[in-house]
Design an enzyme around this catalytic site. Structure first.
Site, PDB file in Angstrom:
ATOM      1  N   ASP A 145       0.851  -1.170   0.000  1.00  0.00           N
ATOM      2  CA  ASP A 145       0.000   0.000   0.000  1.00  0.00           C
ATOM      3  C   ASP A 145       0.893   1.229   0.000  1.00  0.00           C
ATOM      4  O   ASP A 145       2.066   1.146   0.343  1.00  0.00           O
ATOM      5  CB  ASP A 145      -0.934   0.008   1.217  1.00  0.00           C
ATOM      6  CG  ASP A 145      -2.121   0.957   1.017  1.00  0.00           C
ATOM      7  OD1 ASP A 145      -2.843   1.199   1.963  1.00  0.00           O
ATOM      8  OD2 ASP A 145      -2.289   1.452  -0.118  1.00  0.00           O
ATOM      9  N   SER A 146       0.292   2.394  -0.347  1.00  0.00           N
ATOM     10  CA  SER A 146       1.112   3.589  -0.635  1.00  0.00           C
ATOM     11  C   SER A 146       1.402   4.434   0.596  1.00  0.00           C
ATOM     12  O   SER A 146       2.242   5.326   0.552  1.00  0.00           O
ATOM     13  CB  SER A 146       0.383   4.443  -1.674  1.00  0.00           C
ATOM     14  OG  SER A 146      -0.988   4.550  -1.291  1.00  0.00           O
ATOM     15  N   GLY A 147       0.718   4.182   1.707  1.00  0.00           N
ATOM     16  CA  GLY A 147       1.079   4.851   2.952  1.00  0.00           C
ATOM     17  C   GLY A 147       0.127   5.937   3.407  1.00  0.00           C
ATOM     18  O   GLY A 147       0.043   6.205   4.604  1.00  0.00           O
ATOM     19  N   GLY A 148      -0.617   6.549   2.500  1.00  0.00           N
ATOM     20  CA  GLY A 148      -1.524   7.625   2.903  1.00  0.00           C
ATOM     21  C   GLY A 148      -2.552   7.152   3.917  1.00  0.00           C
ATOM     22  O   GLY A 148      -2.786   7.783   4.943  1.00  0.00           O
ATOM     23  N   PHE A 149      -3.131   5.989   3.654  1.00  0.00           N
ATOM     24  CA  PHE A 149      -4.169   5.466   4.549  1.00  0.00           C
ATOM     25  C   PHE A 149      -3.604   5.237   5.953  1.00  0.00           C
ATOM     26  O   PHE A 149      -4.204   5.603   6.955  1.00  0.00           O
ATOM     27  CB  PHE A 149      -4.715   4.145   3.991  1.00  0.00           C
ATOM     28  CG  PHE A 149      -5.799   3.536   4.852  1.00  0.00           C
ATOM     29  CD1 PHE A 149      -5.487   2.574   5.804  1.00  0.00           C
ATOM     30  CD2 PHE A 149      -7.107   3.951   4.720  1.00  0.00           C
ATOM     31  CE1 PHE A 149      -6.476   2.029   6.602  1.00  0.00           C
ATOM     32  CE2 PHE A 149      -8.107   3.403   5.515  1.00  0.00           C
ATOM     33  CZ  PHE A 149      -7.790   2.448   6.460  1.00  0.00           C
ATOM     34  N   ASP A 177      -2.836   8.044  -2.396  1.00  0.00           N
ATOM     35  CA  ASP A 177      -4.184   8.641  -2.454  1.00  0.00           C
ATOM     36  C   ASP A 177      -4.589   9.181  -1.086  1.00  0.00           C
ATOM     37  O   ASP A 177      -3.972   8.888  -0.064  1.00  0.00           O
ATOM     38  CB  ASP A 177      -5.189   7.558  -2.880  1.00  0.00           C
ATOM     39  CG  ASP A 177      -5.261   6.418  -1.870  1.00  0.00           C
ATOM     40  OD1 ASP A 177      -4.230   6.139  -1.218  1.00  0.00           O
ATOM     41  OD2 ASP A 177      -6.331   5.803  -1.727  1.00  0.00           O
ATOM     42  N   GLN A 200     -11.806   6.568  -5.574  1.00  0.00           N
ATOM     43  CA  GLN A 200     -12.405   7.098  -4.369  1.00  0.00           C
ATOM     44  C   GLN A 200     -13.847   7.544  -4.689  1.00  0.00           C
ATOM     45  O   GLN A 200     -14.432   7.070  -5.659  1.00  0.00           O
ATOM     46  CB  GLN A 200     -11.564   8.271  -3.826  1.00  0.00           C
ATOM     47  CG  GLN A 200     -10.179   7.848  -3.325  1.00  0.00           C
ATOM     48  CD  GLN A 200     -10.221   6.973  -2.080  1.00  0.00           C
ATOM     49  OE1 GLN A 200     -11.244   6.873  -1.385  1.00  0.00           O
ATOM     50  NE2 GLN A 200      -9.095   6.293  -1.785  1.00  0.00           N
ATOM     51  N   GLY A 259     -11.547   3.908  -0.162  1.00  0.00           N
ATOM     52  CA  GLY A 259     -12.564   4.724   0.495  1.00  0.00           C
ATOM     53  C   GLY A 259     -13.708   3.946   1.103  1.00  0.00           C
ATOM     54  O   GLY A 259     -14.741   4.513   1.462  1.00  0.00           O
ATOM     55  N   ASP A 277      -8.066  -7.737   0.855  1.00  0.00           N
ATOM     56  CA  ASP A 277      -7.099  -7.851   1.950  1.00  0.00           C
ATOM     57  C   ASP A 277      -7.821  -7.532   3.242  1.00  0.00           C
ATOM     58  O   ASP A 277      -8.849  -6.847   3.230  1.00  0.00           O
ATOM     59  CB  ASP A 277      -5.973  -6.826   1.785  1.00  0.00           C
ATOM     60  CG  ASP A 277      -6.461  -5.450   2.239  1.00  0.00           C
ATOM     61  OD1 ASP A 277      -6.943  -4.704   1.372  1.00  0.00           O
ATOM     62  OD2 ASP A 277      -6.435  -5.156   3.452  1.00  0.00           O
ATOM     63  N   CYS A 309     -13.502 -28.020   8.809  1.00  0.00           N
ATOM     64  CA  CYS A 309     -12.229 -27.495   8.290  1.00  0.00           C
ATOM     65  C   CYS A 309     -11.188 -28.608   8.286  1.00  0.00           C
ATOM     66  O   CYS A 309     -11.096 -29.380   9.238  1.00  0.00           O
ATOM     67  CB  CYS A 309     -11.754 -26.340   9.186  1.00  0.00           C
ATOM     68  SG  CYS A 309     -10.201 -25.613   8.634  1.00  0.00           S
ATOM     69  N   CYS A 324      -7.855 -28.036   7.952  1.00  0.00           N
ATOM     70  CA  CYS A 324      -6.518 -27.456   8.112  1.00  0.00           C
ATOM     71  C   CYS A 324      -5.734 -28.223   9.177  1.00  0.00           C
ATOM     72  O   CYS A 324      -6.294 -28.979   9.974  1.00  0.00           O
ATOM     73  CB  CYS A 324      -6.611 -25.974   8.466  1.00  0.00           C
ATOM     74  SG  CYS A 324      -6.807 -25.589  10.208  1.00  0.00           S
ATOM     75  N   CYS A 379      -7.163 -27.868  12.732  1.00  0.00           N
ATOM     76  CA  CYS A 379      -8.435 -28.569  12.988  1.00  0.00           C
ATOM     77  C   CYS A 379      -8.263 -30.080  12.931  1.00  0.00           C
ATOM     78  O   CYS A 379      -9.068 -30.820  13.500  1.00  0.00           O
ATOM     79  CB  CYS A 379      -9.482 -28.092  11.984  1.00  0.00           C
ATOM     80  SG  CYS A 379      -9.901 -26.363  12.252  1.00  0.00           S
ATOM     81  N   HIS A 398      -5.457 -21.001  11.405  1.00  0.00           N
ATOM     82  CA  HIS A 398      -6.792 -21.469  10.997  1.00  0.00           C
ATOM     83  C   HIS A 398      -7.588 -20.348  10.318  1.00  0.00           C
ATOM     84  O   HIS A 398      -8.238 -20.573   9.284  1.00  0.00           O
ATOM     85  CB  HIS A 398      -7.581 -21.985  12.207  1.00  0.00           C
ATOM     86  CG  HIS A 398      -9.049 -22.103  11.924  1.00  0.00           C
ATOM     87  ND1 HIS A 398      -9.593 -23.160  11.212  1.00  0.00           N
ATOM     88  CD2 HIS A 398     -10.088 -21.254  12.197  1.00  0.00           C
ATOM     89  CE1 HIS A 398     -10.902 -22.974  11.069  1.00  0.00           C
ATOM     90  NE2 HIS A 398     -11.229 -21.824  11.655  1.00  0.00           N
TER      91      HIS A 398
HETATM   92  C1  LIG Z   1      -9.743  -1.647   6.770  1.00  0.00           C
HETATM   93  N1  LIG Z   1     -10.378  -0.819   5.759  1.00  0.00           N
HETATM   94  C2  LIG Z   1      -9.647  -0.217   4.797  1.00  0.00           C
HETATM   95  N2  LIG Z   1     -10.189   0.666   3.947  1.00  0.00           N
HETATM   96  C3  LIG Z   1      -9.167   1.101   3.172  1.00  0.00           C
HETATM   97  C4  LIG Z   1      -9.141   2.078   2.158  1.00  0.00           C
HETATM   98  C5  LIG Z   1      -7.904   2.390   1.569  1.00  0.00           C
HETATM   99  C6  LIG Z   1      -7.816   3.449   0.559  1.00  0.00           C
HETATM  100  O1  LIG Z   1      -8.821   4.099   0.167  1.00  0.00           O
HETATM  101  N3  LIG Z   1      -6.595   3.735   0.060  1.00  0.00           N
HETATM  102  C7  LIG Z   1      -5.461   3.035   0.448  1.00  0.00           C
HETATM  103  N4  LIG Z   1      -4.293   3.391  -0.115  1.00  0.00           N
HETATM  104  N5  LIG Z   1      -5.497   2.022   1.365  1.00  0.00           N
HETATM  105  C8  LIG Z   1      -6.706   1.709   1.956  1.00  0.00           C
HETATM  106  C9  LIG Z   1      -6.752   0.703   2.967  1.00  0.00           C
HETATM  107  C10 LIG Z   1      -5.509  -0.063   3.412  1.00  0.00           C
HETATM  108  C11 LIG Z   1      -5.421  -1.415   2.720  1.00  0.00           C
HETATM  109  C12 LIG Z   1      -4.094  -2.106   2.992  1.00  0.00           C
HETATM  110  C13 LIG Z   1      -3.713  -2.410   4.299  1.00  0.00           C
HETATM  111  C14 LIG Z   1      -2.494  -3.029   4.542  1.00  0.00           C
HETATM  112  C15 LIG Z   1      -1.636  -3.330   3.497  1.00  0.00           C
HETATM  113  C16 LIG Z   1      -2.016  -3.029   2.186  1.00  0.00           C
HETATM  114  C17 LIG Z   1      -3.249  -2.401   1.932  1.00  0.00           C
HETATM  115  C18 LIG Z   1      -7.993   0.433   3.569  1.00  0.00           C
HETATM  116  N6  LIG Z   1      -8.309  -0.410   4.596  1.00  0.00           N
HETATM  117 ZN   LIG Z   2      -9.062 -25.101  10.559  1.00  0.00          ZN
END
Ligand SMILES: CNc1nc2cc3c(=O)[nH]c(N)nc3c(CCc3ccccc3)c2[nH]1
Ligand SMILES: [Zn+2]
Length: 377
Positions: free
Chosen positions: A95-99, A149, A192, A221, A271, A309, A311, A314, A340
């Site tokens: 991810d790019s870091g802004g969040f 972003d 967004q 978003g 994710d 499950c 795994c 389990c 798990h």
């Molecule tokens: C939990 N909810 C959640 N909503 C998100 C919206 C955005 C968003 O609008 N822009 C960006 N750049 N990232 C977001 C993330 C982080 C996702 C992530 C976490 C960890 C590693 C790699 C990626 C979000 N996560």
């Molecule tokens: Zn399991």
């Protein structure tokens, strides 16, 4: 002429709007729909890469914000990049870091240039810009690089979101310009627009002007506090408007029911930190809903976490034993619950993919939801 993108997508089958496909990235292929475990600080917490591979992880996530602050992207580059540093040889998305600045940093300030913040680790002052974010991701060597972003807080007003989209689009242009390895690391756009259909269109249309630079599209978003029905409405509206020939990534969604809703709308990649985070606190996913293992009722329970499950956990451990580990604060408890939970979500996506290939996804989804909502554990 159109440059060859380093990350490509092959649509294999549709079942309604749900799709099964294959992503080809520099470090390997990914069958979709796919759940991507989050490895924030160059590790998927408590799991070894060998364990991640054994449960079927095809791609994991890393964080620009965290790795820039500690140990530093230049140090990771000295080790040959994130793959070599953490010994993970399949695809990585960063991810790019802004969040993360907004979810973890403090004293933040957004300007046209970028985002100023204080590190959550030592309070030191930093500025993250589109150029800096891309260069950090270039140093990390991830297969998939995310645009820098702004993710507006959930339920932001239209008046806030409109100028935010326009600045994020200007930042997107700067990211495309700053990308030093466009032939080796795929760049994903991030749409967004909050919970407003017309603003989602605005964001997607502005980004589409740069489409030839993008290997994929993410829906950002969301999962930031908006009501579930608003998230579903937006997904149902915007996902199918993203290019059909490129992967679609929904950011931050990893609850089983939300994942199936996302797949139904045409999402390929998801994710979430949930499976590892709640796993470490003793909550596990099962076919019949969540289960809190420390609950006294499981003390003498000799069933596996999830009777359906298959795994390693389990097949080898009972609820009473795993409850004991958590009560005794034995770290093995966290590892078994995490293992798990990750297996559960990876398997859910594998079963969803099979259902799509057999054109019975709707039935698969309805059956899963019926059982999951029973809550009988
Ligand atoms: C939990 N909810 C959640 N909503 C998100 C919206 C955005 C968003 O609008 N822009 C960006 N750049 N990232 C977001 C993330 C982080 C996702 C992530 C976490 C960890 C590693 C790699 C990626 C979000 N996560
Ligand atoms: Zn399991």
């Amino acid at each position: 002429m159109e440059r060859k993108l380093p990350v490509t997508y092959e649509l294999q089958k549709k079942s309604g709007k749900a799709r099964a496909g294959k992503i080809t990235a520099p470090h390997g292929e990914i069958e979709t729909p796919v759940f991507m475990p989050v490895g924030t600080q160059a590790t998927v917490k408590t799991m070894t890469p060998e364990e991640l591979e054994s449960i079927g992880s095809q791609i994991i996530l890393g964080n620009t914000y965290h790795l820039y602050l500690r140990p530093g992207d230049d140090l990771v580059a000295k080790f040959g990049g994130l793959h070599k540093f953490m010994n993970w040889n399949k695809p990585i998305l960063t991810d790019s870091g802004g969040f993360q600045v907004f979810s973890l940093g403090s004293l933040r300030k957004i300007t046209e240039k970028g985002v100023e913040f204080r590190s959550h680790i030592d309070g030191s002052k930093h500025t993250l810009t589109p150029e800096k974010s891309i260069h950090i991701q270039n140093n990390l060597g991830s297969d998939i690089v995310m645009l820098f972003d702004e993710c507006p807080p959930g339920l932001s007003s239209r008046e806030y979101i409109i100028p935010s989209i326009e600045r994020t689009t200007r930042w997107a242009r700067r990211c495309v310009e700053a990308h030093q390895r466009p032939d080796e690391q795929g760049l994903f756009a991030i749409v967004q627009g909050g919970i407003y259909e017309d603003l989602r269109d605005k964001s997607l249309n502005e980004l589409s002007e740069m489409d030839s630079a993008f290997s994929g599209y993410a829906i950002g978003g969301l999962a930031v506090g908006e009501p579930r029905e608003d998230m579903y409405r937006i997904l149902d509206y915007i996902v199918e408007k993203c290019p059909e020939n490129k992967p679609r990534y929904l950011m931050g969604v990893g609850e089983p029911l939300d994942m199936l809703e996302a797949v139904e709308s045409g999402i390929d990649m998801m994710d979430c930190v949930q499976p590892t985070r709640i796993g470490r606190h003793g909550t596990v996913f099962t076919k019949y809903g969540r289960l809190v293992i420390k609950n006294a009722s499981y003390a003498e329970d000799d069933r596996p976490l999830d009777e359906d499950c298959d795994c390693y956990v389990c097949r080898n451990f009972k609820r009473g034993y795993i409850r004991h580990l958590f009560k005794a604060e034995e770290v093995l408890g966290q590892r078994l619950a995490t293992y798990h939970n990750l297996y559960f979500l990876l398997k859910l996506m594998k079963d969803a993919r099979k259902a799509i290939l057999e054109d019975r996804f709707k039935e698969f989804k309805d059956e899963f939801i019926k059982n999951y909502n029973m809550g009988k554990n």
